[in-house]
Design a protein around this motif. Sequence first.
Motif, PDB file in Angstrom:
ATOM      1  N   GLY A   1       0.805  -1.209   0.000  1.00 29.35           N
ATOM      2  CA  GLY A   1       0.000   0.000   0.000  1.00 29.35           C
ATOM      3  C   GLY A   1       0.841   1.263   0.000  1.00 29.35           C
ATOM      4  O   GLY A   1       0.490   2.259  -0.652  1.00 29.35           O
ATOM      5  N   GLN A   2       1.956   1.243   0.695  1.00 27.06           N
ATOM      6  CA  GLN A   2       2.825   2.427   0.720  1.00 27.06           C
ATOM      7  C   GLN A   2       3.396   2.731  -0.656  1.00 27.06           C
ATOM      8  O   GLN A   2       3.554   3.888  -1.040  1.00 27.06           O
ATOM      9  N   ILE A   3       3.725   1.707  -1.385  1.00 26.06           N
ATOM     10  CA  ILE A   3       4.324   1.913  -2.700  1.00 26.06           C
ATOM     11  C   ILE A   3       3.297   2.440  -3.698  1.00 26.06           C
ATOM     12  O   ILE A   3       3.608   3.302  -4.534  1.00 26.06           O
ATOM     13  N   TYR A   4       2.021   1.970  -3.584  1.00 25.49           N
ATOM     14  CA  TYR A   4       1.061   2.208  -4.655  1.00 25.49           C
ATOM     15  C   TYR A   4      -0.063   3.189  -4.332  1.00 25.49           C
ATOM     16  O   TYR A   4      -0.522   3.919  -5.225  1.00 25.49           O
ATOM     17  N   LEU A   5      -0.579   3.201  -3.116  1.00 25.43           N
ATOM     18  CA  LEU A   5      -1.878   3.847  -2.882  1.00 25.43           C
ATOM     19  C   LEU A   5      -1.750   5.218  -2.222  1.00 25.43           C
ATOM     20  O   LEU A   5      -0.851   5.465  -1.419  1.00 25.43           O
ATOM     21  N   MET A   6      -2.707   6.092  -2.560  1.00 24.84           N
ATOM     22  CA  MET A   6      -2.879   7.357  -1.863  1.00 24.84           C
ATOM     23  C   MET A   6      -4.314   7.515  -1.348  1.00 24.84           C
ATOM     24  O   MET A   6      -4.657   8.516  -0.744  1.00 24.84           O
ATOM     25  N   ASP A   7      -5.139   6.513  -1.606  1.00 22.70           N
ATOM     26  CA  ASP A   7      -6.519   6.518  -1.120  1.00 22.70           C
ATOM     27  C   ASP A   7      -7.038   5.086  -1.147  1.00 22.70           C
ATOM     28  O   ASP A   7      -6.390   4.192  -1.675  1.00 22.70           O
ATOM     29  N   ASN A   8      -8.247   4.908  -0.524  1.00 18.91           N
ATOM     30  CA  ASN A   8      -8.879   3.585  -0.475  1.00 18.91           C
ATOM     31  C   ASN A   8      -7.945   2.558   0.164  1.00 18.91           C
ATOM     32  O   ASN A   8      -7.705   1.471  -0.380  1.00 18.91           O
ATOM     33  N   PRO A   9      -7.406   2.855   1.354  1.00 21.78           N
ATOM     34  CA  PRO A   9      -6.343   2.007   1.919  1.00 21.78           C
ATOM     35  C   PRO A   9      -6.785   0.592   2.266  1.00 21.78           C
ATOM     36  O   PRO A   9      -5.959  -0.332   2.233  1.00 21.78           O
ATOM     37  N   LEU A  10      -8.085   0.406   2.596  1.00 22.02           N
ATOM     38  CA  LEU A  10      -8.557  -0.921   2.989  1.00 22.02           C
ATOM     39  C   LEU A  10      -9.319  -1.619   1.872  1.00 22.02           C
ATOM     40  O   LEU A  10      -9.953  -2.656   2.104  1.00 22.02           O
ATOM     41  N   LEU A  11      -9.252  -1.066   0.667  1.00 20.12           N
ATOM     42  CA  LEU A  11      -9.933  -1.654  -0.509  1.00 20.12           C
ATOM     43  C   LEU A  11     -11.421  -1.849  -0.220  1.00 20.12           C
ATOM     44  O   LEU A  11     -12.000  -2.897  -0.546  1.00 20.12           O
TER      45      LEU A  11
ATOM     46  N   PRO B   1      -8.287   4.694 -10.761  1.00 18.33           N
ATOM     47  CA  PRO B   1      -7.025   5.391 -11.067  1.00 18.33           C
ATOM     48  C   PRO B   1      -6.644   6.430 -10.030  1.00 18.33           C
ATOM     49  O   PRO B   1      -5.459   6.567  -9.686  1.00 18.33           O
ATOM     50  N   GLU B   2      -7.659   7.170  -9.506  1.00 20.38           N
ATOM     51  CA  GLU B   2      -7.333   8.233  -8.553  1.00 20.38           C
ATOM     52  C   GLU B   2      -6.865   7.699  -7.199  1.00 20.38           C
ATOM     53  O   GLU B   2      -6.370   8.462  -6.365  1.00 20.38           O
ATOM     54  N   HIS B   3      -7.011   6.406  -6.954  1.00 22.32           N
ATOM     55  CA  HIS B   3      -6.496   5.816  -5.712  1.00 22.32           C
ATOM     56  C   HIS B   3      -4.989   5.555  -5.793  1.00 22.32           C
ATOM     57  O   HIS B   3      -4.345   5.329  -4.754  1.00 22.32           O
ATOM     58  N   ILE B   4      -4.473   5.555  -7.001  1.00 20.10           N
ATOM     59  CA  ILE B   4      -3.073   5.183  -7.236  1.00 20.10           C
ATOM     60  C   ILE B   4      -2.204   6.441  -7.268  1.00 20.10           C
ATOM     61  O   ILE B   4      -2.597   7.472  -7.814  1.00 20.10           O
ATOM     62  N   LYS B   5      -1.044   6.355  -6.711  1.00 25.18           N
ATOM     63  CA  LYS B   5      -0.106   7.478  -6.754  1.00 25.18           C
ATOM     64  C   LYS B   5       0.315   7.766  -8.197  1.00 25.18           C
ATOM     65  O   LYS B   5       0.504   6.830  -9.003  1.00 25.18           O
ATOM     66  N   PRO B   6       0.479   9.032  -8.537  1.00 25.54           N
ATOM     67  CA  PRO B   6       0.900   9.353  -9.914  1.00 25.54           C
ATOM     68  C   PRO B   6       2.322   8.893 -10.222  1.00 25.54           C
ATOM     69  O   PRO B   6       2.653   8.628 -11.376  1.00 25.54           O
ATOM     70  N   ARG B   7       3.165   8.817  -9.203  1.00 26.22           N
ATOM     71  CA  ARG B   7       4.544   8.344  -9.387  1.00 26.22           C
ATOM     72  C   ARG B   7       4.745   7.171  -8.432  1.00 26.22           C
ATOM     73  O   ARG B   7       4.604   7.327  -7.216  1.00 26.22           O
ATOM     74  N   LEU B   8       5.071   6.015  -8.983  1.00 28.31           N
ATOM     75  CA  LEU B   8       5.227   4.801  -8.183  1.00 28.31           C
ATOM     76  C   LEU B   8       6.703   4.617  -7.856  1.00 28.31           C
ATOM     77  O   LEU B   8       7.521   4.338  -8.733  1.00 28.31           O
ATOM     78  N   LEU B   9       7.016   4.782  -6.575  1.00 27.54           N
ATOM     79  CA  LEU B   9       8.396   4.735  -6.125  1.00 27.54           C
ATOM     80  C   LEU B   9       8.496   3.834  -4.905  1.00 27.54           C
ATOM     81  O   LEU B   9       7.624   3.839  -4.040  1.00 27.54           O
TER      82      LEU B   9
ATOM     83  N   ASP C   1      -7.904   6.201   8.740  1.00 34.54           N
ATOM     84  CA  ASP C   1      -7.388   7.517   8.371  1.00 34.54           C
ATOM     85  C   ASP C   1      -5.867   7.548   8.441  1.00 34.54           C
ATOM     86  O   ASP C   1      -5.196   8.086   7.561  1.00 34.54           O
ATOM     87  N   GLY C   2      -5.325   6.983   9.517  1.00 38.24           N
ATOM     88  CA  GLY C   2      -3.876   6.946   9.650  1.00 38.24           C
ATOM     89  C   GLY C   2      -3.225   6.095   8.583  1.00 38.24           C
ATOM     90  O   GLY C   2      -2.153   6.421   8.080  1.00 38.24           O
ATOM     91  N   MET C   3      -3.898   4.984   8.216  1.00 41.62           N
ATOM     92  CA  MET C   3      -3.349   4.119   7.175  1.00 41.62           C
ATOM     93  C   MET C   3      -3.290   4.865   5.840  1.00 41.62           C
ATOM     94  O   MET C   3      -2.313   4.744   5.086  1.00 41.62           O
ATOM     95  N   LYS C   4      -4.308   5.631   5.559  1.00 40.00           N
ATOM     96  CA  LYS C   4      -4.320   6.412   4.316  1.00 40.00           C
ATOM     97  C   LYS C   4      -3.139   7.390   4.294  1.00 40.00           C
ATOM     98  O   LYS C   4      -2.437   7.518   3.284  1.00 40.00           O
ATOM     99  N   LYS C   5      -2.914   8.071   5.398  1.00 40.66           N
ATOM    100  CA  LYS C   5      -1.788   9.003   5.475  1.00 40.66           C
ATOM    101  C   LYS C   5      -0.451   8.259   5.401  1.00 40.66           C
ATOM    102  O   LYS C   5       0.508   8.748   4.801  1.00 40.66           O
TER     103      LYS C   5
ATOM    104  N   LYS D   1       0.085   7.457   1.731  1.00 36.57           N
ATOM    105  CA  LYS D   1       0.336   8.601   0.853  1.00 36.57           C
ATOM    106  C   LYS D   1       1.706   9.221   1.084  1.00 36.57           C
ATOM    107  O   LYS D   1       2.372   9.658   0.145  1.00 36.57           O
ATOM    108  N   GLN D   2       2.166   9.263   2.347  1.00 32.32           N
ATOM    109  CA  GLN D   2       3.410   9.966   2.657  1.00 32.32           C
ATOM    110  C   GLN D   2       4.649   9.278   2.092  1.00 32.32           C
ATOM    111  O   GLN D   2       5.697   9.901   1.913  1.00 32.32           O
ATOM    112  N   PHE D   3       4.535   7.993   1.798  1.00 34.75           N
ATOM    113  CA  PHE D   3       5.714   7.212   1.412  1.00 34.75           C
ATOM    114  C   PHE D   3       6.197   7.626   0.012  1.00 34.75           C
ATOM    115  O   PHE D   3       5.439   7.591  -0.959  1.00 34.75           O
TER     116      PHE D   3
END
Length: 797
Positions: free
Chosen positions: A28-38, A44-52, A114-118, A121-123
Amino acid sequence: MTEASSFTDNDLHLLDRYWRAANYLSVGQIYLMDNPLLREPLKPEHIKPRLLGHWGTTPGLNFIYAHLNHAIRQRNLDILYICGPGHGGPGMVANTWLEGSYSEIYPDISQDADGMKKLFKQFSFPGGIPSHAAAETPGSINEGGELGYSLSHAFGAVFDNPSLIAACVIGDGEAETGPLASSWQGIKFLNAARDGMVLPILHLNGYKIANPTILGRESDDNLRQYFSGLGYEPLLVSGHEPEKMHRAMAGTLAVALDSIQRYQQQARSGTAPAELPRWPMIILRSPKGWTGPQTVDGKKVEDFWRAHQVPVSACRENDAHRDILEGWMRSYHPEDLFDEHGQLKRELQALAPKGDKRMGSTPWANGGRLRRELVTPSLTAYAINVQSPGETQAESTDALGSYLAGIFQHNADNFRLFGPDETASNRLGKVFNVTSRTWQEPVKSYDEQLAKDGRVMEILSEHQCQGWLEGYLLTGRHGLFNCYEAFIHIVDSMFNQHAKWLKVSRALAWRKPVSSLNYLLSSHVWRQDHNGYSHQDPGFIDHVANKKADIVRIYLPPDANTLLCVADHCLKTWDRINVMIAGKQPAPQWLTLAEAEKHCAAGMGIWRWAGNEQEGHAPDVVMACAGDVPTMETLAAVDLLREYLPDLRVRVVNVVDLLALQTQDQHPHGLSDEDFDALFTADTPVVFAFHGYPSLIHRLTYQRNNHRNFHVRGFMEEGTTTTPFDMTVMNELDRFHLAQEAILRVPALQGKADDILDALAEKIAEHHRYVREHGEDLPEVQGWKWPSQQGGENIPE
């Protein structure tokens, strides 16, 4: 593979779920910025624009973390988890969030949806956290952005920490680096009666960025032989199927911990056998990208290098890839791991240790919590008696050695001296009056200064000295690294990483200050009587000066008493990197201890006794110097100028704190423009004799009013095996060249002192002939002393 009787089926089931939770959070840290628990299908908007990020090593790191948690709870252990694989950040962050230590430090990243979402996203996101284990990561003591230093940090961490086990995970890519390859020898320096223990866990997943790894392709038999030869008892865990791997790892870890406990009990009860024990290590073979996608677009991913970073790319744009990602994440069954609020289920929360037993909260990973002040003796007992400037000869580092012996006496488990077999060579041998070199191997009857409980750490590897010291400091203690100046460059990159660590950690309120990393560089560029050009390079100071101003300090004490003052100051500081450069050869001593204390506190000052200024008149020339040999040559040049031009008004300025040359907005120690001008004037020629490369002085002073009049002499990349004075002549730092420079720069002397310039040139030619005929310096150079009648009260300004 041994099965632990205490590891039940229920333990296995719960631990596997915990591992799945860590893997889920890592993906989840690598890929997601939303919908953390599926809770809904991925969009598409749940996925980070840059996958790092880096997935490949992470499931193995999570697997090890979960099993160490189990061992801590079963045995009430203190374990420091050292994450060697460079980009294992997702695993470290995931596990510390699961155990609660992350949210305690960062309350905004709460243990719920909420914390999982943050957290996700922060990663590797702007304004967030890096992809590797770093200062921001709870439980970490090493910057994971560069490979090779984990195992040396682990050994440094357990010296004088008898209750600590450093579980050091070493990636098979990292194992190919030079620093790591030499780190395995650290086992020969651990005293089981006094120190803790390192449990190396070599994590072989077979691949690095785009190639197989060397050790990953070795047979089990070859690995056993290799590590047995290094003195370890290698224990192998290998496979793919989670249930079998969990049972094997639990059993193997139990065997390893039993061995450590048994050996330590024997050593601490005095019943240990004479020969060194074979300390355990674990070799864990698991697939790269374990539990991730088997293939993507028909190409192999799991157990191959394609799993190294982001196994499934373009998940925003590519619907099929997004489906793979969603299937991958759902395979961990998040509904079985987290409740409706996004909190880890209670039965899984119970698997984490409590309080400071959690590896993300262990005080050994935040060494400032454990730091005790160093007890330092009074300098008075070690000071050189200076009756008149230049009259006394002494070895500066010999005096420092006496002081360090006093440090050892006052700090039985809180200070160590590190160096690559150069303690005696650098004239610090007085420490051997109170301690010995650490040595666990057999001792011959004719050996000297070797002991199991010795506190001088010598290994012919600058990498290990640096890594051990860093680990020692980061877990709360104090130390000093002494080294030949030219070869400290070997650890340039390690210095970089530690400087970056300090910069970041100082901005983190929860990271408590650690003792400064102190270097003493001796056998320096200007005195290499029997060493050649290879030993002649003062450029480490340039490298240090590149770093953030509030992190680094560079000191060039001109004599023994100033070295004592500088060292005493540096050893009491924290969150700094201090570089001290001092020669080891007999040299003139200029300042009393009281004068040295005042001079070092100011950072630089006018040596009134050395100049001949007249009250009410500005000097005709300022002769400045930084470094012991440049100071001596400057004073000898001043002596010549007095002989040839007695009416020339000369001011002598000596600089100890090099970075104080910068302006106040560039460095905390920088002099105000008013104070700088009071020393160097606003328009007088300055001839600056410098220990290092001349360009650094220009760089440090380019914003100063009088910079246009600075004329710097220093190392010009000229050197060979020759006499001490010839080294200065080859680089035009000698007294004759400095006197010529002063004459050429004083406007009033232009065209009026050609005969003096010719006489000085003849002196240089005479030196050239003499040294090549006799193999030693001119008698007048060897026997030169500062004229006693010119001495007087020294009041640095």
